[in-house]
Scaffold this active site. Structure first.
Site, mmCIF file in Angstrom:
data_model
loop_
_atom_site.group_PDB
_atom_site.id
_atom_site.type_symbol
_atom_site.label_atom_id
_atom_site.label_comp_id
_atom_site.label_asym_id
_atom_site.label_seq_id
_atom_site.Cartn_x
_atom_site.Cartn_y
_atom_site.Cartn_z
ATOM 1 N N GLU A 108 1.012 -1.404 0.142
ATOM 2 C CA GLU A 108 -0.196 0.189 -0.169
ATOM 3 C C GLU A 108 0.503 1.467 0.175
ATOM 4 O O GLU A 108 -0.192 2.017 -0.479
ATOM 5 C CB GLU A 108 -1.296 -0.018 1.561
ATOM 6 N N HIS A 161 -6.026 2.014 5.294
ATOM 7 C CA HIS A 161 -5.870 1.255 6.855
ATOM 8 C C HIS A 161 -6.017 2.375 7.872
ATOM 9 O O HIS A 161 -4.982 2.979 8.683
ATOM 10 C CB HIS A 161 -3.881 1.506 6.727
#
Length: 328
Positions: free
Chosen positions: A263, A288
């Site tokens: 990510e 996240h």
């Protein structure tokens, strides 16, 4: 002792006071190129999830003694390099008692599930754009449906209790080290059976060689038609192209992700999965944010500040003892 907080925005005030009483604390919000300069004379580096700690960072910090990360997952840290250089890593891994009180990720899992089955983001956007048509957003109840918890550890247990409170039946996969009692009111079954039975699959496993890519084409082909899929563990647990295929084929009714693979890499929004999310309401993605709450950060940072200070005091005492032994 110089402590560099590389991601200090919103850092716990209580933890900061404890650290400042014993060390020089540098508060910063560093991008990678800035970190490589700032870490040169740091003895302690404190990071969250945004900062990738690899061989280059370690090489730029010759005096680094301790690395602190208020996370349970450590896939953003090259642990082999840390061991090679003798850098002690302090994290939340194994902090069972503390983590029972850290509920941010579990609560987000429930929020994502509800947002998915009730189409909340799309309904909100509809109103903001001037609409008021409830008939576009007919949703689903979770009551009396089956929740499948993949990984019945700390987070899996908390999430299971939330789903049971909504009147859902709960089935789960678990490791031998995760004991299950009758009071849990959960049926432990193999993953293939869980995929066949669960209306909503929620993933709560650690990232390790066994779980990396555990949800691939075979798993999504076996999943109950029309199921929902929620992942708040690690993106690398899921084969993203297999997930995308399950969404486009209709095998999955929808998915909600708080994590994606790799990510921190550039070009994230050009990936097929992210492009799909930009144009389809049945894929929700958040950046996240699971454990990123005021309360979770305050609890974990204050606890880790105490652990860091205890470790530094211990190593100082040991160093003094060695000096006393060798002194003429």
């Amino acid at each position: 002792m110089k402590v560099l907080l590389a991601e200090s925005e919103g850092f716990s005030a209580a933890a900061l006071r404890r650290l400042r009483a014993r060390a020089e604390v540098i508060e910063a919000d560093l991008r990678r190129h800035e970190l490589l300069d700032a870490v040169a004379d740091a003895e302690v580096l404190w990071v969250r999830l945004r900062t990738q700690i690899d061989r280059e960072v370690f090489a730029a910090a010759p005096g680094l003694r301790v690395l602190v990360s208020n996370t349970t997952g450590l896939n953003h840290i090259d642990l082999d390099e840390a061991r090679t250089r003798g850098v002690h890593v302090i994290s939340l891994r194994g902090e069972v008692e503390l983590l029972r009180t850290v509920r941010g990720t579990a609560e987000l899992t429930l929020g994502l599930a509800l947002a998915l089955v009730r189409q909340l983001p799309a309904a909100t956007a509809h109103v903001v754009q001037g609409g008021w048509n409830r008939y576009q957003f007919k949703g689903h109840d979770l009551y009396e449906k089956t929740a499948g918890i993949v990984g019945y550890g700390r987070l899996g247990r908390i999430v299971a209790s939330y789903f049971r409170a909504l009147g859902m039946r709960v089935v789960a996969t678990t490791r031998d080290t995760d004991p299950v009692s009758p009071s849990d009111r959960v049926d432990v079954i193999p993953l293939d059976a869980l995929l066949r039975e669960a209306d909503l699959v929620s993933v709560h496993v650690d990232l390790n060689p066994e779980t990396r890519g555990m949800f691939g084409p075979d798993q999504f082909a076996a999943i109950k038609p029309g199921a929902w899929f929620v992942n708040t563990s690690r993106g690398e647990v899921v084969d993203e192209m297999a997930l995308l295929a399950a969404l486009t084929s209709g095998r999955l009714r929808g998915a909600a992700l708080d994590v994606v693979s790799d990510e921190l890499s550039p070009g994230l929004h050009q990936r097929p999965l992210m492009r799909y999310a930009a144009t389809h309401d049945n894929l929700l993605v958040t950046p996240h944010i699971g454990g990123y709450t005021f309360e979770s950060l305050a609890r974990t940072e204050d606890h880790l500040a105490g652990r860091l200070l205890d470790y530094l005091e211990l190593t100082t005492r040991q160093s003094v003892a060695v000096t006393d032994v060798v002194r003429p």
